[in-house]
Scaffold this motif. Structure first.
Motif, PDB file in Angstrom:
ATOM      1  N   PRO A  28       0.822  -1.224   0.000  1.00 44.83           N
ATOM      2  CA  PRO A  28       0.000   0.000   0.000  1.00 44.83           C
ATOM      3  C   PRO A  28       0.852   1.269   0.000  1.00 44.83           C
ATOM      4  CG  PRO A  28      -0.667  -1.496   1.767  1.00 44.83           C
ATOM      5  CD  PRO A  28       0.602  -2.033   1.201  1.00 44.83           C
ATOM      6  N   GLN A  29       0.406   2.251  -0.734  1.00 48.22           N
ATOM      7  CA  GLN A  29       1.023   3.570  -0.706  1.00 48.22           C
ATOM      8  C   GLN A  29       0.554   4.277   0.568  1.00 48.22           C
ATOM      9  OE1 GLN A  29       3.256   4.644  -3.067  1.00 48.22           O
ATOM     10  NE2 GLN A  29       3.037   2.542  -3.801  1.00 48.22           N
ATOM     11  N   PRO A  30       1.291   5.278   1.043  1.00 46.60           N
ATOM     12  CA  PRO A  30       0.884   5.967   2.277  1.00 46.60           C
ATOM     13  C   PRO A  30      -0.560   6.461   2.249  1.00 46.60           C
ATOM     14  CG  PRO A  30       3.094   6.639   1.656  1.00 46.60           C
ATOM     15  CD  PRO A  30       2.576   5.774   0.524  1.00 46.60           C
ATOM     16  N   GLU A  31      -1.011   6.966   1.115  1.00 43.06           N
ATOM     17  CA  GLU A  31      -2.377   7.493   1.041  1.00 43.06           C
ATOM     18  C   GLU A  31      -3.437   6.385   1.005  1.00 43.06           C
ATOM     19  OE1 GLU A  31      -0.719   7.158  -3.140  1.00 43.06           O
ATOM     20  OE2 GLU A  31       0.017   8.003  -1.259  1.00 43.06           O
ATOM     21  N   GLU A  32      -3.009   5.137   0.846  1.00 41.40           N
ATOM     22  CA  GLU A  32      -3.943   4.008   0.816  1.00 41.40           C
ATOM     23  C   GLU A  32      -4.026   3.285   2.160  1.00 41.40           C
ATOM     24  OE1 GLU A  32      -3.474   2.482  -3.757  1.00 41.40           O
ATOM     25  OE2 GLU A  32      -1.827   2.041  -2.357  1.00 41.40           O
ATOM     26  N   ARG A  33      -3.306   3.749   3.127  1.00 41.60           N
ATOM     27  CA  ARG A  33      -3.306   3.111   4.446  1.00 41.60           C
ATOM     28  C   ARG A  33      -4.438   3.679   5.304  1.00 41.60           C
ATOM     29  NH1 ARG A  33       0.979  -0.158   5.047  1.00 41.60           N
ATOM     30  NH2 ARG A  33       2.750   0.204   3.696  1.00 41.60           N
ATOM     31  N   PRO A  34      -4.880   2.886   6.300  1.00 44.27           N
ATOM     32  CA  PRO A  34      -5.955   3.370   7.175  1.00 44.27           C
ATOM     33  C   PRO A  34      -5.546   4.618   7.944  1.00 44.27           C
ATOM     34  CG  PRO A  34      -5.541   1.022   7.520  1.00 44.27           C
ATOM     35  CD  PRO A  34      -4.455   1.531   6.644  1.00 44.27           C
ATOM     36  N   ARG A  35      -6.513   5.470   8.205  1.00 41.54           N
ATOM     37  CA  ARG A  35      -6.323   6.636   9.064  1.00 41.54           C
ATOM     38  C   ARG A  35      -6.681   6.160  10.468  1.00 41.54           C
ATOM     39  NH1 ARG A  35      -3.571   7.441   5.439  1.00 41.54           N
ATOM     40  NH2 ARG A  35      -4.009   8.801   3.699  1.00 41.54           N
ATOM     41  N   TRP A  36      -5.649   5.776  11.205  1.00 41.63           N
ATOM     42  CA  TRP A  36      -5.845   5.100  12.484  1.00 41.63           C
ATOM     43  C   TRP A  36      -6.566   5.960  13.498  1.00 41.63           C
ATOM     44  CZ3 TRP A  36      -5.773   0.254  11.913  1.00 41.63           C
ATOM     45  CH2 TRP A  36      -4.903  -0.365  11.001  1.00 41.63           C
ATOM     46  N   ASP A  37      -6.481   7.282  13.409  1.00 41.53           N
ATOM     47  CA  ASP A  37      -7.194   8.147  14.350  1.00 41.53           C
ATOM     48  C   ASP A  37      -8.705   7.976  14.211  1.00 41.53           C
ATOM     49  OD1 ASP A  37      -6.769   9.330  11.761  1.00 41.53           O
ATOM     50  OD2 ASP A  37      -7.412  11.259  12.556  1.00 41.53           O
ATOM     51  N   ARG A  38      -9.177   7.692  13.032  1.00 33.91           N
ATOM     52  CA  ARG A  38     -10.610   7.502  12.812  1.00 33.91           C
ATOM     53  C   ARG A  38     -11.121   6.261  13.536  1.00 33.91           C
ATOM     54  NH1 ARG A  38     -10.625   8.741   6.339  1.00 33.91           N
ATOM     55  NH2 ARG A  38      -9.696  10.817   6.509  1.00 33.91           N
ATOM     56  N   LEU A  39     -10.263   5.283  13.691  1.00 30.90           N
ATOM     57  CA  LEU A  39     -10.647   4.043  14.353  1.00 30.90           C
ATOM     58  C   LEU A  39     -10.984   4.285  15.820  1.00 30.90           C
ATOM     59  CD1 LEU A  39     -10.840   0.950  13.984  1.00 30.90           C
ATOM     60  CD2 LEU A  39      -8.464   0.855  14.688  1.00 30.90           C
ATOM     61  N   LEU A  40     -10.107   4.979  16.534  1.00 30.74           N
ATOM     62  CA  LEU A  40     -10.384   5.275  17.946  1.00 30.74           C
ATOM     63  C   LEU A  40     -11.627   6.144  18.084  1.00 30.74           C
ATOM     64  CD1 LEU A  40      -6.835   5.929  19.456  1.00 30.74           C
ATOM     65  CD2 LEU A  40      -8.286   3.901  19.716  1.00 30.74           C
ATOM     66  N   GLY A  41     -11.777   7.131  17.206  1.00 27.09           N
ATOM     67  CA  GLY A  41     -12.956   7.991  17.233  1.00 27.09           C
ATOM     68  C   GLY A  41     -14.235   7.222  16.967  1.00 27.09           C
ATOM     69  N   PHE A  42     -14.182   6.292  16.019  1.00 30.72           N
ATOM     70  CA  PHE A  42     -15.348   5.468  15.689  1.00 30.72           C
ATOM     71  C   PHE A  42     -15.790   4.655  16.900  1.00 30.72           C
ATOM     72  CE2 PHE A  42     -17.015   1.302  14.462  1.00 30.72           C
ATOM     73  CZ  PHE A  42     -18.122   1.668  13.721  1.00 30.72           C
ATOM     74  N   VAL A  43     -14.845   3.987  17.539  1.00 32.86           N
ATOM     75  CA  VAL A  43     -15.181   3.136  18.688  1.00 32.86           C
ATOM     76  C   VAL A  43     -15.730   3.986  19.834  1.00 32.86           C
ATOM     77  CG1 VAL A  43     -14.265   1.549  20.420  1.00 32.86           C
ATOM     78  CG2 VAL A  43     -13.577   1.307  18.017  1.00 32.86           C
ATOM     79  N   ALA A  44     -15.075   5.115  20.110  1.00 37.71           N
ATOM     80  CA  ALA A  44     -15.539   5.992  21.201  1.00 37.71           C
ATOM     81  C   ALA A  44     -16.953   6.505  20.926  1.00 37.71           C
ATOM     82  CB  ALA A  44     -14.575   7.158  21.393  1.00 37.71           C
ATOM     83  N   ASP A  45     -17.226   6.907  19.687  1.00 38.38           N
ATOM     84  CA  ASP A  45     -18.560   7.402  19.332  1.00 38.38           C
ATOM     85  C   ASP A  45     -19.597   6.276  19.345  1.00 38.38           C
ATOM     86  OD1 ASP A  45     -17.543   9.946  18.995  1.00 38.38           O
ATOM     87  OD2 ASP A  45     -17.498   9.841  16.797  1.00 38.38           O
ATOM     88  N   ARG A  46     -19.236   5.145  18.790  1.00 38.97           N
ATOM     89  CA  ARG A  46     -20.178   4.039  18.651  1.00 38.97           C
ATOM     90  C   ARG A  46     -20.596   3.473  20.013  1.00 38.97           C
ATOM     91  NH1 ARG A  46     -22.123   1.676  13.835  1.00 38.97           N
ATOM     92  NH2 ARG A  46     -23.357  -0.086  14.459  1.00 38.97           N
ATOM     93  N   ARG A  48     -19.914   5.045  22.977  1.00 42.97           N
ATOM     94  CA  ARG A  48     -20.125   6.163  23.912  1.00 42.97           C
ATOM     95  C   ARG A  48     -19.312   6.034  25.199  1.00 42.97           C
ATOM     96  NH1 ARG A  48     -25.934   5.889  22.007  1.00 42.97           N
ATOM     97  NH2 ARG A  48     -25.997   7.596  20.514  1.00 42.97           N
ATOM     98  N   GLN A  49     -18.028   5.782  25.012  1.00 42.11           N
ATOM     99  CA  GLN A  49     -17.094   5.736  26.139  1.00 42.11           C
ATOM    100  C   GLN A  49     -15.682   5.875  25.583  1.00 42.11           C
ATOM    101  OE1 GLN A  49     -18.175   1.965  27.774  1.00 42.11           O
ATOM    102  NE2 GLN A  49     -16.747   0.809  26.534  1.00 42.11           N
ATOM    103  N   PRO A  50     -14.724   6.220  26.420  1.00 41.19           N
ATOM    104  CA  PRO A  50     -13.362   6.408  25.938  1.00 41.19           C
ATOM    105  C   PRO A  50     -12.800   5.149  25.288  1.00 41.19           C
ATOM    106  CG  PRO A  50     -13.586   7.229  28.182  1.00 41.19           C
ATOM    107  CD  PRO A  50     -14.855   6.504  27.862  1.00 41.19           C
ATOM    108  N   ALA A  51     -12.054   5.347  24.210  1.00 41.75           N
ATOM    109  CA  ALA A  51     -11.384   4.243  23.525  1.00 41.75           C
ATOM    110  C   ALA A  51      -9.878   4.440  23.664  1.00 41.75           C
ATOM    111  CB  ALA A  51     -11.781   4.212  22.052  1.00 41.75           C
ATOM    112  N   LYS A  52      -9.228   3.396  24.128  1.00 47.05           N
ATOM    113  CA  LYS A  52      -7.769   3.401  24.279  1.00 47.05           C
ATOM    114  C   LYS A  52      -7.194   2.381  23.313  1.00 47.05           C
ATOM    115  CE  LYS A  52      -7.696   4.811  29.095  1.00 47.05           C
ATOM    116  NZ  LYS A  52      -7.060   4.573  30.395  1.00 47.05           N
ATOM    117  N   GLY A  53      -6.194   2.813  22.551  1.00 48.57           N
ATOM    118  CA  GLY A  53      -5.644   1.942  21.525  1.00 48.57           C
ATOM    119  C   GLY A  53      -4.266   1.412  21.834  1.00 48.57           C
ATOM    120  N   LEU A  54      -4.097   0.110  21.613  1.00 47.14           N
ATOM    121  CA  LEU A  54      -2.799  -0.536  21.660  1.00 47.14           C
ATOM    122  C   LEU A  54      -2.499  -1.022  20.245  1.00 47.14           C
ATOM    123  CD1 LEU A  54      -3.092  -2.766  24.872  1.00 47.14           C
ATOM    124  CD2 LEU A  54      -2.057  -0.495  24.656  1.00 47.14           C
TER     125      LEU A  54
END
Length: 184
Positions: A28-46, A48-54
């Motif tokens: 994958p090219q850099p622009e084709e990789r996941p935006r990992w910040d969206r993942l934590l935001g998605f879980v926290a929103d979905r 409705r509690q803090p999401a901590k990522g490892l």
């Protein structure tokens, strides 16, 4: 009493290998990789509690410092691991982490397709916590998919972790079908 958290465990190697080997057919090219910040935001929103990522990394050969710094800036705690070349250090660490989370009052999201986590994930799905699985739906382990009580989210379609549409073939629910997409 402390607030309950969602722990997001990212098997970066598994997601990267699936994206490159099975979806794109190349690295994958850099622009084709996941935006990992969206993942934590998605879980926290979905949930409705803090999401901590490892974010688990195999650092047996080297530590990708620029990536580690980016993960830290996004709110992840990188977990760089090393071991013998034949050891699946990332899988071992995630399995141990899943078992340890079973002793805590926390919800868990696994970001992987790997069937190596079936036993630990099934043990967590005891009805006392939320368990989620994020990945590419068509590559999800059938064993993981068969665990009752696990919520499934697609990294592209649900989380919207990519800036561009990936060249995937997926089953389309009829309510989402847009013929114009296929006629372009």
């Amino acid at each position: 009493m402390s607030e309950r958290n969602s722990w997001v465990l990212v098997d970066g190697e598994n997601i990267d290998a699936t994206l490159g080997g099975s979806i794109l057919g190349r690295r994958p090219q850099p622009e084709e990789r996941p935006r990992w910040d969206r993942l934590l935001g998605f879980v926290a929103d979905r949930w409705r509690q803090p999401a901590k990522g490892l974010f688990f990394l195999n650092a047996s050969d080297h530590l990708p410092m620029s990536f580690v710094q980016a993960l830290l800036a996004l709110g992840y705690r990188p977990v760089p691991l090393s071991g013998p070349s034949d050891a699946k250090v990332v899988d071992i660490a995630i399995q141990r982490t899943l078992r340890t989370l079973g002793e805590r009052d926390a919800d868990v999201v696994l970001v992987s397709h790997d069937r190596d986590f079936v036993a630990e994930t099934a043990a967590l799905a005891d009805g006392t916590r939320r368990i989620g699985l994020i990945g590419f739906q068509e590559f999800r382990s059938a064993e993981l998919a068969s665990i009752p009580g696990v919520e499934f989210f697609d990294l592209e379609y649900d989380v919207h972790a990519f800036d561009a549409q990936l060249p995937r073939v997926r089953i389309i629910p009829i309510d989402e079908f847009d013929p114009a997409y296929f006629l372009d």
